[in-house]
Design a protein around this motif. Structure first.
Motif, short mmCIF file in Angstrom:
data_model
loop_
_atom_site.label_atom_id
_atom_site.label_comp_id
_atom_site.label_asym_id
_atom_site.label_seq_id
_atom_site.Cartn_x
_atom_site.Cartn_y
_atom_site.Cartn_z
N GLU A 53 -5.48 2.30 4.87
CA GLU A 53 -4.42 1.48 5.66
C GLU A 53 -5.04 1.05 7.13
OE1 GLU A 53 0.19 1.94 6.80
OE2 GLU A 53 -0.53 3.27 5.28
N ALA A 56 -7.36 -1.73 6.82
CA ALA A 56 -6.89 -2.96 6.33
C ALA A 56 -6.13 -3.55 7.66
CB ALA A 56 -5.90 -2.78 5.35
N GLN A 57 -5.37 -2.94 8.31
CA GLN A 57 -4.49 -3.21 9.39
C GLN A 57 -5.58 -4.00 10.37
OE1 GLN A 57 -2.75 0.29 10.90
NE2 GLN A 57 -1.11 0.17 9.42
N SER A 61 -13.90 -3.19 7.24
CA SER A 61 -14.30 -2.32 6.05
C SER A 61 -15.00 -1.34 6.60
CB SER A 61 -15.22 -3.46 5.28
OG SER A 61 -16.47 -3.67 6.02
#
Length: 89
Positions: A53, A56-57, A61
């Motif tokens: 999470e 992604a925020q 990667s």
């Protein structure tokens, strides 16, 4: 400044906690989120939702490495507890 983050956490650590810890470490190092150029962790954490999470925020990667590869890297503050559970300090 370009930095690489090596991330680890206990199982089930919420993303908000991971985010806060990264923010604190960046502040202590006089770095910013924009300075982060690489992010890595042990392959045991590849399925960790909190890490995924946060990555992604931030648009990161994460590269995951096996314990044997990480054990070959010098660590300034090795942890015997971490070594016991993961095979790398």
């Amino acid at each position: 400044m370009n930095i690489a983050l090596g991330l680890g956490c206990d199982r089930g650590t919420p993303a908000v906690t991971i985010h806060q810890c990264i923010a604190s470490a960046l502040t202590e190092a006089a770095c910013s989120w924009a300075d982060v150029q690489a992010v890595a962790s042990i392959d045991l954490k590849a399925d960790e939702p909190g890490l995924a999470e946060v990555a992604a925020q931030q648009g990161w990667s994460i590269r995951f490495f096996p314990a044997a590869a990480l054990a070959a890297v010098p660590v300034p503050n090795p942890s015997e507890t971490v070594r016991k559970y993961t095979g790398t300090p």
